[in-house]
Motif scaffolding. Structure first.
Motif, PDB file in Angstrom:
ATOM      1  N   CYS A 170       0.827  -1.203   0.000  1.00 42.57           N
ATOM      2  CA  CYS A 170       0.000   0.000   0.000  1.00 42.57           C
ATOM      3  C   CYS A 170       0.865   1.257   0.000  1.00 42.57           C
ATOM      4  CB  CYS A 170      -0.929  -0.005   1.208  1.00 42.57           C
ATOM      5  SG  CYS A 170      -2.202  -1.287   1.169  1.00 42.57           S
ATOM      6  N   ILE A 171       1.953   1.224   0.762  1.00 45.42           N
ATOM      7  CA  ILE A 171       2.874   2.369   0.788  1.00 45.42           C
ATOM      8  C   ILE A 171       3.471   2.596  -0.594  1.00 45.42           C
ATOM      9  CG2 ILE A 171       5.043   3.242   1.743  1.00 45.42           C
ATOM     10  CD1 ILE A 171       4.373   1.706   4.310  1.00 45.42           C
ATOM     11  N   GLY A 172       3.950   1.510  -1.205  1.00 51.10           N
ATOM     12  CA  GLY A 172       4.519   1.633  -2.547  1.00 51.10           C
ATOM     13  C   GLY A 172       3.498   2.104  -3.567  1.00 51.10           C
ATOM     14  N   TYR A 173       2.263   1.638  -3.434  1.00 52.34           N
ATOM     15  CA  TYR A 173       1.204   2.011  -4.371  1.00 52.34           C
ATOM     16  C   TYR A 173       0.877   3.495  -4.285  1.00 52.34           C
ATOM     17  CZ  TYR A 173      -3.135   1.400  -7.027  1.00 52.34           C
ATOM     18  OH  TYR A 173      -4.120   1.481  -7.980  1.00 52.34           O
ATOM     19  N   LEU A 174       0.952   4.057  -3.084  1.00 49.12           N
ATOM     20  CA  LEU A 174       0.686   5.483  -2.910  1.00 49.12           C
ATOM     21  C   LEU A 174       1.801   6.353  -3.472  1.00 49.12           C
ATOM     22  CD1 LEU A 174      -0.713   5.535   0.737  1.00 49.12           C
ATOM     23  CD2 LEU A 174      -1.981   6.148  -1.332  1.00 49.12           C
ATOM     24  N   LEU A 175       3.038   5.844  -3.454  1.00 50.23           N
ATOM     25  CA  LEU A 175       4.194   6.674  -3.792  1.00 50.23           C
ATOM     26  C   LEU A 175       4.747   6.440  -5.192  1.00 50.23           C
ATOM     27  CD1 LEU A 175       6.128   6.425  -0.400  1.00 50.23           C
ATOM     28  CD2 LEU A 175       4.773   8.352  -1.233  1.00 50.23           C
ATOM     29  N   ALA A 176       4.253   5.444  -5.904  1.00 49.36           N
ATOM     30  CA  ALA A 176       4.848   5.115  -7.206  1.00 49.36           C
ATOM     31  C   ALA A 176       3.773   4.780  -8.230  1.00 49.36           C
ATOM     32  CB  ALA A 176       5.820   3.946  -7.060  1.00 49.36           C
ATOM     33  N   ALA A 185       7.740  -1.735  -5.879  1.00 49.47           N
ATOM     34  CA  ALA A 185       8.354  -2.852  -5.153  1.00 49.47           C
ATOM     35  C   ALA A 185       9.543  -2.372  -4.328  1.00 49.47           C
ATOM     36  CB  ALA A 185       8.786  -3.936  -6.134  1.00 49.47           C
ATOM     37  N   ALA A 186      10.356  -1.484  -4.899  1.00 50.90           N
ATOM     38  CA  ALA A 186      11.527  -0.978  -4.167  1.00 50.90           C
ATOM     39  C   ALA A 186      11.104  -0.203  -2.920  1.00 50.90           C
ATOM     40  CB  ALA A 186      12.365  -0.093  -5.082  1.00 50.90           C
ATOM     41  N   ILE A 187      10.076   0.630  -3.057  1.00 48.42           N
ATOM     42  CA  ILE A 187       9.591   1.406  -1.911  1.00 48.42           C
ATOM     43  C   ILE A 187       8.998   0.475  -0.852  1.00 48.42           C
ATOM     44  CG2 ILE A 187       7.846   3.071  -1.171  1.00 48.42           C
ATOM     45  CD1 ILE A 187       8.253   4.487  -3.863  1.00 48.42           C
ATOM     46  N   ALA A 188       8.249  -0.532  -1.295  1.00 48.39           N
ATOM     47  CA  ALA A 188       7.640  -1.478  -0.355  1.00 48.39           C
ATOM     48  C   ALA A 188       8.705  -2.217   0.448  1.00 48.39           C
ATOM     49  CB  ALA A 188       6.756  -2.469  -1.110  1.00 48.39           C
ATOM     50  N   SER A 198       2.902   0.981  10.121  1.00 47.98           N
ATOM     51  CA  SER A 198       1.635   1.712  10.023  1.00 47.98           C
ATOM     52  C   SER A 198       1.855   3.221  10.029  1.00 47.98           C
ATOM     53  CB  SER A 198       0.710   1.315  11.175  1.00 47.98           C
ATOM     54  OG  SER A 198       0.416  -0.070  11.146  1.00 47.98           O
ATOM     55  N   THR A 199       2.854   3.669  10.783  1.00 47.10           N
ATOM     56  CA  THR A 199       3.189   5.093  10.805  1.00 47.10           C
ATOM     57  C   THR A 199       3.694   5.554   9.442  1.00 47.10           C
ATOM     58  OG1 THR A 199       3.757   4.961  13.160  1.00 47.10           O
ATOM     59  CG2 THR A 199       4.601   6.855  11.927  1.00 47.10           C
ATOM     60  N   LEU A 200       4.538   4.734   8.819  1.00 49.41           N
ATOM     61  CA  LEU A 200       5.020   5.063   7.473  1.00 49.41           C
ATOM     62  C   LEU A 200       3.864   5.131   6.481  1.00 49.41           C
ATOM     63  CD1 LEU A 200       8.272   2.894   7.230  1.00 49.41           C
ATOM     64  CD2 LEU A 200       8.087   5.347   7.672  1.00 49.41           C
ATOM     65  N   PHE A 201       2.902   4.221   6.628  1.00 48.12           N
ATOM     66  CA  PHE A 201       1.736   4.268   5.744  1.00 48.12           C
ATOM     67  C   PHE A 201       0.948   5.559   5.948  1.00 48.12           C
ATOM     68  CE2 PHE A 201      -2.856   3.656   5.306  1.00 48.12           C
ATOM     69  CZ  PHE A 201      -2.928   3.392   3.945  1.00 48.12           C
ATOM     70  N   ALA A 202       0.763   5.956   7.212  1.00 49.31           N
ATOM     71  CA  ALA A 202       0.017   7.185   7.497  1.00 49.31           C
ATOM     72  C   ALA A 202       0.707   8.391   6.879  1.00 49.31           C
ATOM     73  CB  ALA A 202      -0.137   7.358   9.007  1.00 49.31           C
ATOM     74  N   VAL A 203       2.034   8.429   6.969  1.00 48.15           N
ATOM     75  CA  VAL A 203       2.797   9.534   6.369  1.00 48.15           C
ATOM     76  C   VAL A 203       2.624   9.540   4.852  1.00 48.15           C
ATOM     77  CG1 VAL A 203       5.109  10.456   5.983  1.00 48.15           C
ATOM     78  CG2 VAL A 203       4.465   9.619   8.248  1.00 48.15           C
ATOM     79  N   ALA A 215       2.000  11.752   0.119  1.00 49.04           N
ATOM     80  CA  ALA A 215       2.342  11.247  -1.215  1.00 49.04           C
ATOM     81  C   ALA A 215       2.146  12.353  -2.252  1.00 49.04           C
ATOM     82  CB  ALA A 215       1.492  10.035  -1.561  1.00 49.04           C
ATOM     83  N   PRO A 216       3.168  12.619  -3.091  1.00 41.72           N
ATOM     84  CA  PRO A 216       3.117  13.790  -3.965  1.00 41.72           C
ATOM     85  C   PRO A 216       1.986  13.786  -4.988  1.00 41.72           C
ATOM     86  CG  PRO A 216       4.990  12.375  -4.501  1.00 41.72           C
ATOM     87  CD  PRO A 216       4.439  11.887  -3.217  1.00 41.72           C
ATOM     88  N   GLU A 217       1.551  12.614  -5.434  1.00 42.13           N
ATOM     89  CA  GLU A 217       0.494  12.549  -6.444  1.00 42.13           C
ATOM     90  C   GLU A 217      -0.806  11.964  -5.908  1.00 42.13           C
ATOM     91  OE1 GLU A 217       1.486  10.995 -10.296  1.00 42.13           O
ATOM     92  OE2 GLU A 217       3.605  11.420 -10.014  1.00 42.13           O
ATOM     93  N   HIS A 218      -0.695  10.995  -4.996  1.00 44.83           N
ATOM     94  CA  HIS A 218      -1.885  10.260  -4.564  1.00 44.83           C
ATOM     95  C   HIS A 218      -2.194  10.436  -3.078  1.00 44.83           C
ATOM     96  CE1 HIS A 218      -1.540   8.402  -8.485  1.00 44.83           C
ATOM     97  NE2 HIS A 218      -0.325   7.962  -8.182  1.00 44.83           N
TER      98      HIS A 218
END
Length: 285
Positions: free
Chosen positions: A209-215, A222-225, A256-261, A266-269
């Protein structure tokens, strides 16, 4: 201050926990990208819970816990697929019925079978006290999972993005589905020793989910995840050492904190980006 921060790295059990957790986090994070893209988050949740009876039975008969967990995980996934195919029940409902039933059966078996498996360690892991044989089991299973992903990763990406196109170019979609289920079960097997059958769900869903928000590309996603999962593993274990709290809980709290951030920034999403986009759209009207 520096000596206090570096103190955990002077202990062999801490280095072992960090290394083992890093391998588990990497394998789970990569799989989480496929899970998020395919919309199979419930599947990861289901398999992680459904391994409990397999772990209990394997412990009772003296078999490796990983074998019992793998068999139970595959049984959950294939059983839910069978119910979906041969009845009116949809996949998400079938998964809910199967995994809750298997998880409950595992709790009941704990009361009747003589087993060395402690329910707390099964549910929440014991990464700081992992035994050598369990560590090697985790390393082998996690390593094989990463190897298969390296070889079949492109086929699995196509399967997740467009199964119809994958079938059209000659890929065996049914075989890829079974392969993915096997990899997911293997990752859960590896994660049981590290963070337990409950909290492994976070490692199988949140990094993706973190990677999906940022890329916007799978490789970057995958790299971000992986980076988020590995960093959470390191920071969570260090926090558990300094504050005397559960390492599994610490890992998931950091993740979970990283996901909240990411959700907010996230610059686009992210939420702030969506708010700015709405303001610009309103200004043009």
């Amino acid at each position: 201050m520096i000596d206090a921060l570096l103190a955990p790295f002077t202990h062999g059990f801490m280095l072992q926990a960090i290394g083992t957790g890093t391998l588990v986090a990497t394998a789970c994070a990569l799989l989480s990208c496929f899970i998020v893209l395919k919309g199979w988050s419930l599947l990861g949740d289901a398999i992680s819970h459904a391994v409990l009876p397999g772990v209990v039975i394997a412990s009772a008969i003296g078999a490796p816990l990983g074998i019992g967990a793998f068999i139970a995980g595959m049984a959950c996934a294939l059983g839910a697929g069978f119910i979906q195919t041969h009845s009116r029940v949809k996949e998400d409902a079938a998964l809910g019925v199967v995994f809750t039933g298997m998880f409950a059966a595992g709790l009941v078996l704990l009361a009747f079978l003589t087993t060395e498996a402690h329910v707390t360690h099964i549910l929440f892991g014991n990464i700081l006290g992992i035994e050598p044989d369990e560590m090697w089991q985790t390393v082998i299973v996690g390593g094989l999972t990463l190897l298969v992903l390296a070889v079949k990763g492109r086929d699995l990406v196509l399967f997740c993005f467009d199964a119809v196109h994958a079938r059209g170019i000659g890929l065996n979609v049914a075989a890829l589905r079974i392969l993915f289920l096997a990899l997911l079960s293997a990752a859960v097997v590896a994660g049981v020793q590290a963070v337990g059958v409950i909290l492994v769900v976070a490692l199988l869903i949140t990094p993706g989910c973190i990677g999906y928000l940022l890329a916007n590309r799978f490789g970057r996603m995958a790299a971000i995840a992986v980076a988020a999962a590995v960093a959470s593993n390191l920071l969570g274990i260090l926090a558990s050492y300094h504050f005397n709290v559960s390492p599994a809980g610490s890992i998931v709290v950091v993740l979970s904190t990283l996901f909240a951030v990411a959700l907010v920034l996230a610059p686009e999403h992210g939420l702030l980006a969506a708010r700015r986009a709405r303001r610009r759209a309103a200004a043009t009207l």
